[in-house]
Motif scaffolding. Structure first.
Motif, short mmCIF file in Angstrom:
data_model
loop_
_atom_site.label_atom_id
_atom_site.label_comp_id
_atom_site.label_asym_id
_atom_site.label_seq_id
_atom_site.Cartn_x
_atom_site.Cartn_y
_atom_site.Cartn_z
N LEU A 108 -4.32 40.99 80.34
CA LEU A 108 -4.61 39.94 79.37
C LEU A 108 -3.59 39.94 78.22
O LEU A 108 -3.03 38.90 77.87
N VAL A 109 -3.35 41.12 77.62
CA VAL A 109 -2.47 41.22 76.46
C VAL A 109 -1.04 40.81 76.83
O VAL A 109 -0.39 40.07 76.08
N LEU A 110 -0.56 41.26 77.97
CA LEU A 110 0.80 40.88 78.39
C LEU A 110 0.97 39.37 78.40
O LEU A 110 1.95 38.84 77.87
N GLU A 111 0.01 38.67 78.97
CA GLU A 111 0.17 37.23 79.14
C GLU A 111 -0.14 36.47 77.85
O GLU A 111 0.60 35.55 77.47
N PHE A 112 -1.22 36.84 77.15
CA PHE A 112 -1.60 36.13 75.93
C PHE A 112 -0.55 36.31 74.84
O PHE A 112 -0.14 35.35 74.19
N CYS A 113 -0.12 37.55 74.64
CA CYS A 113 0.89 37.81 73.61
C CYS A 113 2.25 37.27 74.04
O CYS A 113 3.03 36.82 73.18
N GLY A 114 2.54 37.30 75.32
CA GLY A 114 3.78 36.72 75.81
C GLY A 114 3.86 35.23 75.56
O GLY A 114 4.95 34.67 75.37
N ALA A 115 2.69 34.57 75.52
CA ALA A 115 2.65 33.13 75.25
C ALA A 115 2.73 32.82 73.76
O ALA A 115 2.92 31.67 73.37
N GLY A 116 2.57 33.86 72.92
CA GLY A 116 2.62 33.66 71.48
C GLY A 116 1.37 34.04 70.72
O GLY A 116 1.32 33.94 69.49
N GLY A 117 0.32 34.47 71.44
CA GLY A 117 -0.93 34.84 70.80
C GLY A 117 -0.90 36.22 70.18
O GLY A 117 0.03 37.00 70.39
N GLN A 118 -1.96 36.52 69.42
CA GLN A 118 -2.10 37.83 68.77
C GLN A 118 -3.43 38.46 69.17
O GLN A 118 -4.46 37.78 69.19
N VAL A 119 -3.39 39.76 69.50
CA VAL A 119 -4.61 40.54 69.70
C VAL A 119 -4.72 41.45 68.49
O VAL A 119 -3.99 42.42 68.35
N THR A 120 -5.62 41.11 67.59
CA THR A 120 -5.64 41.76 66.27
C THR A 120 -6.54 42.98 66.19
O THR A 120 -6.44 43.76 65.23
N ASN A 121 -7.42 43.16 67.18
CA ASN A 121 -8.38 44.26 67.11
C ASN A 121 -8.80 44.63 68.52
O ASN A 121 -9.20 43.76 69.30
N ARG A 122 -8.69 45.92 68.86
CA ARG A 122 -9.14 46.40 70.17
C ARG A 122 -10.17 47.50 69.95
O ARG A 122 -9.88 48.53 69.36
N GLN A 123 -11.38 47.28 70.43
CA GLN A 123 -12.44 48.28 70.31
C GLN A 123 -12.79 48.82 71.69
O GLN A 123 -12.89 48.06 72.66
N TRP A 124 -13.03 50.14 71.73
CA TRP A 124 -13.35 50.82 72.99
C TRP A 124 -14.69 51.53 72.85
O TRP A 124 -14.94 52.20 71.85
N VAL A 125 -15.53 51.37 73.86
CA VAL A 125 -16.86 51.99 73.83
C VAL A 125 -17.05 52.83 75.09
O VAL A 125 -16.51 52.50 76.15
N PRO A 126 -17.80 53.92 74.99
CA PRO A 126 -18.05 54.75 76.17
C PRO A 126 -18.82 53.98 77.24
O PRO A 126 -19.67 53.14 76.92
N LEU A 127 -18.53 54.28 78.50
CA LEU A 127 -19.32 53.73 79.59
C LEU A 127 -20.76 54.19 79.43
O LEU A 127 -21.02 55.37 79.23
N GLY A 128 -21.70 53.27 79.47
CA GLY A 128 -23.10 53.63 79.28
C GLY A 128 -23.57 53.44 77.85
O GLY A 128 -24.65 53.94 77.47
N THR A 129 -22.82 52.71 77.03
CA THR A 129 -23.22 52.46 75.64
C THR A 129 -24.48 51.59 75.61
O THR A 129 -24.56 50.58 76.30
N LYS A 130 -25.45 52.02 74.79
CA LYS A 130 -26.69 51.25 74.65
C LYS A 130 -26.76 50.52 73.31
O LYS A 130 -27.34 49.44 73.21
N ASP A 131 -26.18 51.09 72.27
CA ASP A 131 -26.26 50.51 70.93
C ASP A 131 -24.89 49.98 70.52
O ASP A 131 -23.97 50.75 70.26
N PHE A 132 -24.77 48.65 70.44
CA PHE A 132 -23.51 48.01 70.10
C PHE A 132 -23.49 47.51 68.65
O PHE A 132 -22.60 46.75 68.28
N ALA A 133 -24.44 47.92 67.82
CA ALA A 133 -24.56 47.38 66.47
C ALA A 133 -23.28 47.59 65.66
O ALA A 133 -22.80 46.65 65.01
N SER A 134 -22.73 48.79 65.70
CA SER A 134 -21.52 49.06 64.90
C SER A 134 -20.32 48.30 65.44
O SER A 134 -19.45 47.87 64.67
#
Length: 417
Positions: free
Chosen positions: A183-209
């Motif tokens: 996704l990033v290769l193509e979107f940023c290659g077209a001129g877009g910006q990815v300003t924030n990347r968040q990573w969560v553990p597999l099996g996350t139950k609480d996404f509030a934060s």
């Protein structure tokens, strides 16, 4: 969600059916699927795809019967290797159809090198490193990787939807790294910006934060989630009043999520995504596969349309059976004839023609999609664009692609390469 018991009953039917041919020479194939943990729903439908392939293609090769032994994993590398080792050492299988998930794929590929005499056919896993880095000569993958499954999405988001800034939320493991990479290769290659990347553990139950930390100044949020994680996020995002445009990874917008219970999934209506298939594709081969899948299981024990995992297992099983028939089941000389046939075979799969590159990695067809309501409350992925012949370097010169680096939390950078 389809109950696991129905899948296990169906598996038992496969096993019992082999007793009728007890005197017939057999080829034993070990199959693994994630039937435990966050991705259980994916594994269950993978097995349905596998069963559908057997229904369509049969379970014999010449005068030999194919006997299948199924083992369960929980999407972790250790569980995948334990399952494969058990299938080889205790069940004495000769061929492996494994595994389903990304980290599992890298682990099984590495394990395959310790058994060069056997043949490993990837079931569904999609991490780039499984075949791109130091591939195993006896490991074959007939599905595209996660980055290939994102081809077309970045340009569509930028050029057609007009998105300029996006944020991503993804599970913290190799398959989703690979999806975000594409996704990033193509979107940023077209001129877009990815300003924030968040990573969560597999099996996350609480996404509030995670939800609280999502930036307000983005045009869309990309969700690289699947299984129970995807459902949990959607429920909590809807409860938090989230209104952003959504973009989806391949397992975020297939029937394992679109058919989930509750109204939270309706937040996905209008979500643009990309995947190795699309529910509404009008291709006759795809429609025939959908009917075979539907006919194989009662409506309450399947999805309205096959998930991506069902399709991957179907394609992998199809490739294996057709290659075995090409060599009349000959497994002599460390299965040399079978391996040669697998490397060369081109399959007319339900989701488009598939052939392998020199690393035994699929070159196939990709689909840009949008989630729609069918007017009766059911959600489907509608075809927006069909992109044939997608290779693992995503159309980049191989030397340029190699310099980008391997998918990770921070690779690739958001720039034009």
């Amino acid at each position: 969600m389809v109950r696991r018991s129905s899948v296990l009953i169906a598996i038992g039917t496969i096993m019992l059916s082999t007793t009728a041919f007890a005197q017939q020479q057999k080829i034993k194939v070990g199959v693994t699927a994630t039937l435990e943990g966050t991705y259980t729903v994916l594994g269950e439908d993978g097995i349905r795809g596998f069963q559908t392939a057997l229904n369509v293609l049969g379970k014999t090769v010449g005068d030999k019967e194919l006997e299948f032994v199924i083992a369960s994993t929980d999407a972790t590398p250790d569980s995948a290797v334990r399952a494969v080792r058990k299938l080889i050492e205790q069940d004495k299988v000769q061929i492996l159809l494994s595994p389903l998930s990304g980290d599992e794929g890298i682990a099984v590929k590495n394990f395959a090198k310790t058994h060069p005499e056997l043949t490993f056919v990837n079931a569904a896993s999609g991490a780039q490193e499984t075949t791109y880095v130091d591939p195993a000569p006896n490991f074959f993958r007939y599905n595209m990787d996660g980055a290939q499954w994102q081809v077309g999405l970045g340009k569509y988001a930028y050029e057609t939807k007009g998105y300029r800034k996006i944020a991503t939320v993804g599970e913290d493991y190799s398959f989703i790294y690979t999806q975000v990479f594409g996704l990033v290769l193509e979107f940023c290659g077209a001129g877009g910006q990815v300003t924030n990347r968040q990573w969560v553990p597999l099996g996350t139950k609480d996404f509030a934060s995670v939800i609280a930390a999502l930036p307000d100044d983005v045009d869309a949020i990309y969700l690289g989630l699947g299984g129970a994680d995807a459902v949990n996020f959607l429920n909590q995002y809807q409860q938090a009043g989230g209104k952003a445009h959504l973009m989806g990874g391949s397992i975020m917008i297939d029937q394992t999520i679109l058919s989930s219970k509750g109204s939270a999934k309706n937040a996905l209506i209008g979500t643009i995504a990309a995947s190795g298939q699309a529910d509404t594709w009008d291709d006759p081969g795809w429609q025939k596969f959908v009917k075979a899948y539907q006919d194989a299981f009662p409506p309450n024990k399947r999805f309205p349309s096959p998930s991506l995992l069902a399709t991957n297992y179907y394609d992998s099983t199809m490739a294996l059976i057709l290659a075995l028939r090409q060599v009349n089941g000959d497994l002599s000389d460390n299965q040399a004839k079978l391996k040669d046939a697998l490397a060369k075979i081109e399959i007319d799969a339900p989701n488009g023609k598939i052939k392998l590159d020199s690393n035994r990695q699929a070159i196939g067809t990709n689909f840009v999609t949008e989630v729609v309501d069918d007017g009766k409350g059911a959600l489907f992925s509608k075809v927006v664009k069909v992109i044939p012949n997608v290779n693992q370097t995503l159309g980049y010169d191989p030397a340029v692609f190699a310099k980008i680096g391997l998918p990770s939390r921070t690779v690739p950078e958001c720039k034009k390469y």
